[in-house]
Design an enzyme around this catalytic site. Structure first.
Site, PDB file in Angstrom:
ATOM      1  N   ASN A  40      15.309  52.856  31.838  1.00  0.00           N
ATOM      2  CA  ASN A  40      14.436  53.901  31.277  1.00  0.00           C
ATOM      3  C   ASN A  40      13.049  53.345  30.923  1.00  0.00           C
ATOM      4  O   ASN A  40      12.259  54.013  30.278  1.00  0.00           O
ATOM      5  CB  ASN A  40      15.078  54.541  30.039  1.00  0.00           C
ATOM      6  CG  ASN A  40      15.262  53.545  28.896  1.00  0.00           C
ATOM      7  OD1 ASN A  40      14.973  52.350  29.052  1.00  0.00           O
ATOM      8  ND2 ASN A  40      15.731  54.013  27.752  1.00  0.00           N
ATOM      9  N   HIS A  60      12.469  50.604  29.077  1.00  0.00           N
ATOM     10  CA  HIS A  60      12.347  49.877  27.809  1.00  0.00           C
ATOM     11  C   HIS A  60      12.147  48.390  28.041  1.00  0.00           C
ATOM     12  O   HIS A  60      12.570  47.837  29.047  1.00  0.00           O
ATOM     13  CB  HIS A  60      13.516  50.163  26.857  1.00  0.00           C
ATOM     14  CG  HIS A  60      14.823  49.508  27.157  1.00  0.00           C
ATOM     15  ND1 HIS A  60      16.030  50.103  26.855  1.00  0.00           N
ATOM     16  CD2 HIS A  60      15.147  48.309  27.703  1.00  0.00           C
ATOM     17  CE1 HIS A  60      17.021  49.284  27.203  1.00  0.00           C
ATOM     18  NE2 HIS A  60      16.506  48.196  27.715  1.00  0.00           N
ATOM     19  N   GLU A  89      12.528  51.642  23.036  1.00  0.00           N
ATOM     20  CA  GLU A  89      12.904  52.792  23.846  1.00  0.00           C
ATOM     21  C   GLU A  89      11.690  53.699  24.080  1.00  0.00           C
ATOM     22  O   GLU A  89      10.678  53.577  23.380  1.00  0.00           O
ATOM     23  CB  GLU A  89      13.997  53.591  23.113  1.00  0.00           C
ATOM     24  CG  GLU A  89      15.277  52.804  22.849  1.00  0.00           C
ATOM     25  CD  GLU A  89      16.126  52.575  24.110  1.00  0.00           C
ATOM     26  OE1 GLU A  89      15.590  52.561  25.233  1.00  0.00           O
ATOM     27  OE2 GLU A  89      17.351  52.394  23.937  1.00  0.00           O
ATOM     28  N   ASP A 141      15.783  40.690  20.906  1.00  0.00           N
ATOM     29  CA  ASP A 141      16.519  41.794  20.265  1.00  0.00           C
ATOM     30  C   ASP A 141      17.965  41.422  19.972  1.00  0.00           C
ATOM     31  O   ASP A 141      18.448  40.374  20.418  1.00  0.00           O
ATOM     32  CB  ASP A 141      16.432  43.065  21.141  1.00  0.00           C
ATOM     33  CG  ASP A 141      16.734  42.796  22.612  1.00  0.00           C
ATOM     34  OD1 ASP A 141      17.279  41.723  22.922  1.00  0.00           O
ATOM     35  OD2 ASP A 141      16.422  43.661  23.441  1.00  0.00           O
TER      36      ASP A 141
HETATM   37  C1  GLP Z   1      19.146  45.333  27.428  1.00  0.00           C
HETATM   38  C2  GLP Z   1      18.171  44.413  26.715  1.00  0.00           C
HETATM   39  C3  GLP Z   1      16.851  44.299  27.438  1.00  0.00           C
HETATM   40  C4  GLP Z   1      17.091  44.051  28.917  1.00  0.00           C
HETATM   41  C5  GLP Z   1      17.874  45.200  29.489  1.00  0.00           C
HETATM   42  C6  GLP Z   1      18.108  45.082  30.985  1.00  0.00           C
HETATM   43  O1  GLP Z   1      19.001  46.680  27.099  1.00  0.00           O
HETATM   44  N1  GLP Z   1      17.927  44.825  25.381  1.00  0.00           N
HETATM   45  O2  GLP Z   1      16.079  43.262  26.860  1.00  0.00           O
HETATM   46  O3  GLP Z   1      15.862  43.889  29.564  1.00  0.00           O
HETATM   47  O4  GLP Z   1      19.121  45.225  28.826  1.00  0.00           O
HETATM   48  O5  GLP Z   1      19.321  44.446  31.255  1.00  0.00           O
HETATM   49  P1  GLP Z   1      19.808  44.021  32.669  1.00  0.00           P
HETATM   50  O6  GLP Z   1      19.001  42.795  33.019  1.00  0.00           O
HETATM   51  O7  GLP Z   1      21.262  43.682  32.497  1.00  0.00           O
HETATM   52  O8  GLP Z   1      19.570  45.140  33.589  1.00  0.00           O
END
Ligand code: GLP
Length: 234
Positions: A136, A138, A143, A67
């Site tokens: 959440n 995702h 989402e 992403d």
């Molecule tokens: C972002 C990314 C996700 C990732 C998520 C969790 O929203 N788009 O791909 O899994 O963050 O991030 P973290 O590992 O910092 O909790």
């Protein structure tokens, strides 16, 4: 879905790195799906070390990132382009043309997404996909409400996601409202998936484990995949 328990963040990162290193040794031209966020940082450090020690050669590896924020320039320090460059690509022997991140073509968002899907197909599909998870539920930026057949597209970010990610920006107003994301259908086509979740994700991981595959918890769709492991820190 297999659950692999790790008893520290270091162990979680080590287990994930062993899977990636073995996969590259088995298939030097591995097609690797990559995630951003703080969770895979330990894994990326270990991959950098493995590359330096000669245990992992990235010269033929192709990567596709999950992403990217919409509307951020590549050199913005909060962009996922910047994140990947800083934490992995600039430190390993990967070829520039083998790196793929959404939003690179200078085309309309719809065209960007279509080209990305085509490039994944041309590469022969993703062999191994690394995932994190949002609080959440995702995966990538799919989402809650995302369907299991969703493809690469632009999505409006949840307020919860914008709040969670505001820690990386000066204020919440700077957090983009939209992002490019591979779809759940796209992710489920990967031959193997590993999802990494640190201690702070305990609550959402419990929900995923106890839920049927439902759009309200996008990560629950991973239960439909026959070769998916969750590496979770206890
Ligand atoms: C972002 C990314 C996700 C990732 C998520 C969790 O929203 N788009 O791909 O899994 O963050 O991030 P973290 O590992 O910092 O909790």
């Amino acid at each position: 879905m297999q659950i692999v328990k790790a008893y520290s963040y270091q162990e979680l990162s080590k287990k994930a790195s062993e899977i990636v290193i073995k996969a590259i040794a088995k298939k030097p031209d591995l097609v690797l799906g990559l995630a951003t966020g703080s969770t895979p940082l330990g894994l990326y450090q270990l991959l950098v070390e493995a590359n330096k020690n000669g245990e992992a050669d990235f010269s033929k590896v192709k990567t596709f990132n999950l992403d990217e924020y919409a509307g951020l320039k590549k050199d913005n320090t909060q962009s996922y382009h910047y994140f990947m460059q800083e934490n992995l690509f600039s430190k390993i022997n990967i070829e520039k043309e083998n790196i793929h991140i959404l939003g690179d073509e200078g085309k309309s968002p719809e065209e960007e997404c279509k080209i990305y899907e085509d490039k994944i197909k041309e590469a022969g599909g993703i062999d191994l996909q690394i995932l994190g998870i949002g609080s959440n539920g995702h995966i990538a930026f799919n989402e809650p409400g995302s369907s299991k057949d969703s493809r690469t597209r632009i999505i409006k970010l949840d307020e919860k996601t914008r709040q969670d990610n505001a820690r990386f920006f000066r204020s919440i107003d700077e957090v983009p409202t939209h992002a490019f994301t591979m779809g759940i259908g796209t992710i489920l086509e990967a031959r193997e998936i590993i999802l990494l979740a640190g201690k702070s994700k305990k609550e959402i991981i419990q929900k995923v484990i106890s839920s049927q595959p439902i759009p309200e918890i996008p990560a629950s769709f991973l239960k439909l995949h026959s070769n998916c492991a969750f590496i979770i820190e206890e």
